[in-house]
Scaffold this motif. Structure first.
Motif, PDB file in Angstrom:
ATOM      1  N   TYR A 131      56.489 -33.376  42.078  1.00  0.00           N
ATOM      2  CA  TYR A 131      55.087 -33.250  41.665  1.00  0.00           C
ATOM      3  C   TYR A 131      54.995 -32.749  40.223  1.00  0.00           C
ATOM      4  O   TYR A 131      55.952 -32.225  39.649  1.00  0.00           O
ATOM      5  CB  TYR A 131      54.353 -32.289  42.610  1.00  0.00           C
ATOM      6  CG  TYR A 131      54.412 -32.734  44.049  1.00  0.00           C
ATOM      7  CD1 TYR A 131      53.449 -33.587  44.577  1.00  0.00           C
ATOM      8  CD2 TYR A 131      55.459 -32.320  44.886  1.00  0.00           C
ATOM      9  CE1 TYR A 131      53.514 -34.020  45.896  1.00  0.00           C
ATOM     10  CE2 TYR A 131      55.532 -32.749  46.207  1.00  0.00           C
ATOM     11  CZ  TYR A 131      54.559 -33.598  46.702  1.00  0.00           C
ATOM     12  OH  TYR A 131      54.629 -34.028  48.005  1.00  0.00           O
ATOM     13  N   ASP A 132      53.785 -32.864  39.665  1.00  0.00           N
ATOM     14  CA  ASP A 132      53.547 -32.361  38.310  1.00  0.00           C
ATOM     15  C   ASP A 132      53.501 -30.841  38.267  1.00  0.00           C
ATOM     16  O   ASP A 132      53.768 -30.236  37.222  1.00  0.00           O
ATOM     17  CB  ASP A 132      52.215 -32.890  37.766  1.00  0.00           C
ATOM     18  CG  ASP A 132      52.237 -34.398  37.556  1.00  0.00           C
ATOM     19  OD1 ASP A 132      53.325 -34.961  37.393  1.00  0.00           O
ATOM     20  OD2 ASP A 132      51.138 -35.000  37.559  1.00  0.00           O
ATOM     21  N   GLY A 133      53.106 -30.249  39.371  1.00  0.00           N
ATOM     22  CA  GLY A 133      52.975 -28.797  39.395  1.00  0.00           C
ATOM     23  C   GLY A 133      52.962 -28.252  40.802  1.00  0.00           C
ATOM     24  O   GLY A 133      53.045 -29.009  41.790  1.00  0.00           O
ATOM     25  N   MET A 134      52.823 -26.931  40.897  1.00  0.00           N
ATOM     26  CA  MET A 134      52.901 -26.287  42.213  1.00  0.00           C
ATOM     27  C   MET A 134      52.154 -24.959  42.168  1.00  0.00           C
ATOM     28  O   MET A 134      52.188 -24.244  41.167  1.00  0.00           O
ATOM     29  CB  MET A 134      54.364 -26.058  42.588  1.00  0.00           C
ATOM     30  CG  MET A 134      54.573 -25.357  43.915  1.00  0.00           C
ATOM     31  SD  MET A 134      56.325 -25.295  44.339  1.00  0.00           S
ATOM     32  CE  MET A 134      56.967 -24.309  42.999  1.00  0.00           C
ATOM     33  N   PHE A 135      51.477 -24.620  43.280  1.00  0.00           N
ATOM     34  CA  PHE A 135      50.847 -23.312  43.476  1.00  0.00           C
ATOM     35  C   PHE A 135      51.518 -22.618  44.661  1.00  0.00           C
ATOM     36  O   PHE A 135      51.687 -23.217  45.727  1.00  0.00           O
ATOM     37  CB  PHE A 135      49.354 -23.451  43.785  1.00  0.00           C
ATOM     38  CG  PHE A 135      48.472 -23.580  42.581  1.00  0.00           C
ATOM     39  CD1 PHE A 135      48.699 -22.837  41.427  1.00  0.00           C
ATOM     40  CD2 PHE A 135      47.372 -24.432  42.617  1.00  0.00           C
ATOM     41  CE1 PHE A 135      47.871 -22.948  40.332  1.00  0.00           C
ATOM     42  CE2 PHE A 135      46.528 -24.545  41.521  1.00  0.00           C
ATOM     43  CZ  PHE A 135      46.785 -23.803  40.375  1.00  0.00           C
ATOM     44  N   LEU A 136      51.824 -21.337  44.469  1.00  0.00           N
ATOM     45  CA  LEU A 136      52.442 -20.549  45.530  1.00  0.00           C
ATOM     46  C   LEU A 136      52.121 -19.084  45.277  1.00  0.00           C
ATOM     47  O   LEU A 136      52.365 -18.573  44.183  1.00  0.00           O
ATOM     48  CB  LEU A 136      53.958 -20.771  45.545  1.00  0.00           C
ATOM     49  CG  LEU A 136      54.799 -19.869  46.464  1.00  0.00           C
ATOM     50  CD1 LEU A 136      54.490 -20.162  47.924  1.00  0.00           C
ATOM     51  CD2 LEU A 136      56.287 -20.080  46.183  1.00  0.00           C
ATOM     52  N   SER A 137      51.578 -18.407  46.265  1.00  0.00           N
ATOM     53  CA  SER A 137      51.281 -16.978  46.149  1.00  0.00           C
ATOM     54  C   SER A 137      52.361 -16.183  46.865  1.00  0.00           C
ATOM     55  O   SER A 137      52.646 -16.417  48.042  1.00  0.00           O
ATOM     56  CB  SER A 137      49.904 -16.680  46.765  1.00  0.00           C
ATOM     57  OG  SER A 137      49.654 -15.294  46.761  1.00  0.00           O
ATOM     58  N   ALA A 138      52.973 -15.204  46.152  1.00  0.00           N
ATOM     59  CA  ALA A 138      54.077 -14.445  46.734  1.00  0.00           C
ATOM     60  C   ALA A 138      54.365 -13.209  45.891  1.00  0.00           C
ATOM     61  O   ALA A 138      54.006 -13.160  44.704  1.00  0.00           O
ATOM     62  CB  ALA A 138      55.333 -15.314  46.822  1.00  0.00           C
ATOM     63  N   PRO A 139      55.024 -12.197  46.487  1.00  0.00           N
ATOM     64  CA  PRO A 139      55.483 -11.062  45.684  1.00  0.00           C
ATOM     65  C   PRO A 139      56.497 -11.538  44.644  1.00  0.00           C
ATOM     66  O   PRO A 139      57.137 -12.574  44.811  1.00  0.00           O
ATOM     67  CB  PRO A 139      56.154 -10.143  46.722  1.00  0.00           C
ATOM     68  CG  PRO A 139      55.618 -10.572  48.039  1.00  0.00           C
ATOM     69  CD  PRO A 139      55.347 -12.036  47.915  1.00  0.00           C
ATOM     70  N   VAL A 140      56.620 -10.757  43.575  1.00  0.00           N
ATOM     71  CA  VAL A 140      57.510 -11.113  42.467  1.00  0.00           C
ATOM     72  C   VAL A 140      58.748 -10.214  42.477  1.00  0.00           C
ATOM     73  O   VAL A 140      58.624  -9.006  42.673  1.00  0.00           O
ATOM     74  CB  VAL A 140      56.757 -10.949  41.126  1.00  0.00           C
ATOM     75  CG1 VAL A 140      57.678 -11.201  39.947  1.00  0.00           C
ATOM     76  CG2 VAL A 140      55.559 -11.890  41.077  1.00  0.00           C
ATOM     77  N   PRO A 141      59.931 -10.769  42.237  1.00  0.00           N
ATOM     78  CA  PRO A 141      60.213 -12.196  42.092  1.00  0.00           C
ATOM     79  C   PRO A 141      60.521 -12.832  43.444  1.00  0.00           C
ATOM     80  O   PRO A 141      61.107 -12.198  44.319  1.00  0.00           O
ATOM     81  CB  PRO A 141      61.458 -12.204  41.197  1.00  0.00           C
ATOM     82  CG  PRO A 141      62.179 -10.939  41.569  1.00  0.00           C
ATOM     83  CD  PRO A 141      61.116  -9.941  41.930  1.00  0.00           C
ATOM     84  N   LEU A 142      60.135 -14.083  43.614  1.00  0.00           N
ATOM     85  CA  LEU A 142      60.442 -14.831  44.823  1.00  0.00           C
ATOM     86  C   LEU A 142      61.807 -15.484  44.631  1.00  0.00           C
ATOM     87  O   LEU A 142      61.997 -16.298  43.732  1.00  0.00           O
ATOM     88  CB  LEU A 142      59.370 -15.890  45.067  1.00  0.00           C
ATOM     89  CG  LEU A 142      59.532 -16.738  46.334  1.00  0.00           C
ATOM     90  CD1 LEU A 142      59.435 -15.879  47.583  1.00  0.00           C
ATOM     91  CD2 LEU A 142      58.474 -17.844  46.363  1.00  0.00           C
ATOM     92  N   GLU A 143      62.761 -15.120  45.480  1.00  0.00           N
ATOM     93  CA  GLU A 143      64.142 -15.536  45.261  1.00  0.00           C
ATOM     94  C   GLU A 143      64.304 -17.054  45.292  1.00  0.00           C
ATOM     95  O   GLU A 143      65.035 -17.632  44.475  1.00  0.00           O
ATOM     96  CB  GLU A 143      65.056 -14.895  46.319  1.00  0.00           C
ATOM     97  CG  GLU A 143      66.539 -15.163  46.123  1.00  0.00           C
ATOM     98  CD  GLU A 143      67.051 -14.732  44.751  1.00  0.00           C
ATOM     99  OE1 GLU A 143      67.947 -15.417  44.229  1.00  0.00           O
ATOM    100  OE2 GLU A 143      66.551 -13.731  44.205  1.00  0.00           O
ATOM    101  N   GLN A 194      65.718 -19.355  42.188  1.00  0.00           N
ATOM    102  CA  GLN A 194      66.839 -20.296  42.281  1.00  0.00           C
ATOM    103  C   GLN A 194      66.424 -21.679  41.784  1.00  0.00           C
ATOM    104  O   GLN A 194      67.180 -22.355  41.079  1.00  0.00           O
ATOM    105  CB  GLN A 194      67.332 -20.374  43.723  1.00  0.00           C
ATOM    106  CG  GLN A 194      68.001 -19.104  44.214  1.00  0.00           C
ATOM    107  CD  GLN A 194      68.377 -19.169  45.683  1.00  0.00           C
ATOM    108  OE1 GLN A 194      68.267 -20.216  46.318  1.00  0.00           O
ATOM    109  NE2 GLN A 194      68.808 -18.051  46.252  1.00  0.00           N
ATOM    110  N   MET A 195      65.211 -22.104  42.144  1.00  0.00           N
ATOM    111  CA  MET A 195      64.748 -23.429  41.751  1.00  0.00           C
ATOM    112  C   MET A 195      64.568 -23.531  40.235  1.00  0.00           C
ATOM    113  O   MET A 195      64.977 -24.510  39.603  1.00  0.00           O
ATOM    114  CB  MET A 195      63.433 -23.763  42.457  1.00  0.00           C
ATOM    115  CG  MET A 195      62.959 -25.196  42.212  1.00  0.00           C
ATOM    116  SD  MET A 195      61.428 -25.585  43.102  1.00  0.00           S
ATOM    117  CE  MET A 195      60.238 -24.716  42.091  1.00  0.00           C
ATOM    118  N   LEU A 196      63.966 -22.497  39.621  1.00  0.00           N
ATOM    119  CA  LEU A 196      63.756 -22.514  38.176  1.00  0.00           C
ATOM    120  C   LEU A 196      65.075 -22.418  37.418  1.00  0.00           C
ATOM    121  O   LEU A 196      65.206 -22.949  36.310  1.00  0.00           O
ATOM    122  CB  LEU A 196      62.826 -21.371  37.766  1.00  0.00           C
ATOM    123  CG  LEU A 196      61.383 -21.461  38.284  1.00  0.00           C
ATOM    124  CD1 LEU A 196      60.585 -20.237  37.868  1.00  0.00           C
ATOM    125  CD2 LEU A 196      60.699 -22.724  37.797  1.00  0.00           C
ATOM    126  N   GLY A 197      66.048 -21.745  38.017  1.00  0.00           N
ATOM    127  CA  GLY A 197      67.359 -21.684  37.396  1.00  0.00           C
ATOM    128  C   GLY A 197      68.115 -22.994  37.487  1.00  0.00           C
ATOM    129  O   GLY A 197      68.942 -23.317  36.620  1.00  0.00           O
TER     130      GLY A 197
END
Length: 302
Positions: A174-186, A190-193
């Motif tokens: 997808y072009d983007g994503m929304f997700l609500s969660a405490p920081v940092p979400l492991e 991992q995905m951004l890395g």
């Protein structure tokens, strides 16, 4: 013989006296029931961690702590009012909608911030903005953000996150994503890395304004740089806060025990991520929004 019944009654009285004396000699335990959401959610994980801390603190010698998962916040509040539990974790939306009207209930503490993560795919977007996206993957806990996005992006296509599949398997589609969660979400870390074309993006001021007009329990929030791979600058977005609630007559000494247990954990070695994100100062943001427990007001200094 006339003395036999009297002798038997005397023996019976002695036995009863010994029995009740033995029972009274045992310590009396009270049970504290904490209502949370279902397994797999942050509030349930919070409850399990509290049980672990309870046993380690010696409080289990006075009160046993039981976590009871109830999916709907509204049902948790009904059970709390009906004295079927002592405490409950309530989501931000329900807290904003219901707690101000009910003087029988009190907020013990505001809990961790759930940050609205906006992830963009720079491979498909000319501008790193969710408002430039034409397809968006949305977790169910970011439903309000999805509603605002569809109103601001005509023709945009929403897809709901399938929890049976991993985040990494779905996020690149997808072009983007929304997700609500405490920081940092492991999992997000991992995905951004792993995928350099994905990055965390700030929300546009127009989007933040619309969100807060429609869902005022969201607070404007800044995420300092370095929380996630590739995050080289502060990200501006939104955060919502779940709350810990009790009845107005919940004992002050037990309220203080909960407050100290909650807010001393971040100073400990390797605290749980939920407790690492707790900050007593966050409660002052809601001093005029919620009715706080009397002991909580003195604990937080307002």
């Amino acid at each position: 013989m006339p003395w036999m019944p009297s002798l038997m009654m005397l023996k019976l009285r002695i036995l009863l006296l010994v029995f009740f004396s033995t029972v009274l000699a045992f310590p009396v335990f009270s049970q504290t029931v904490l209502l949370t959401d279902h397994p797999g959610t942050g509030s349930y994980e919070f409850g399990q961690e509290m049980i672990r801390l309870w046993w380690g603190s010696g409080e289990d010698e006075k009160h046993t702590l039981t976590v009871r998962p109830i999916t709907e916040s509204s049902e948790r509040l009904v059970m709390l009012r009906n004295r079927q539990a002592e405490l409950a974790v309530i989501d931000a939306r329900s807290a904003h909608r219901d707690l101000g009207k009910d003087l029988r209930l009190r907020v013990v503490s505001v809990l961790w911030p759930n940050f609205l993560h906006a992830v963009v795919n720079r491979l498909t977007l000319a501008q790193p903005s969710v408002l430039s996206a034409r397809s968006l993957l949305v977790h169910p806990n970011a439903m309000q953000a999805a509603q605002i996005w569809t109103s601001m992006v005509p023709g945009g296509q929403l897809s709901w996150w399938e929890q049976q599949q991993g985040l990494q398997e779905q996020g690149m589609l997808y072009d983007g994503m929304f997700l609500s969660a405490p920081v940092p979400l492991e999992e997000l870390r991992q995905m951004l890395g792993r995928f350099e074309t994905l990055s965390l993006a700030s929300l546009e001021p127009s989007f933040i304004l619309r969100m807060r007009q429609n869902s005022p329990w969201w607070k404007k929030w800044k995420l300092a740089k370095g929380f996630y791979p590739g995050q080289s600058q502060t990200v501006v977005g939104l955060a919502s806060f779940s709350v810990l609630v009790a009845r107005v007559d919940y004992p002050p000494d037990q309220t203080e025990t909960w407050l100290k247990t909650l807010h001393q954990q971040k100073e400990k070695l390797n605290p749980h991520i939920l407790f690492r994100n707790l900050d007593a100062k966050h409660n002052s943001l809601f001093r005029d929004t919620f009715h706080f427990h009397s002991r909580s007001r003195s604990f937080f200094g307002f």
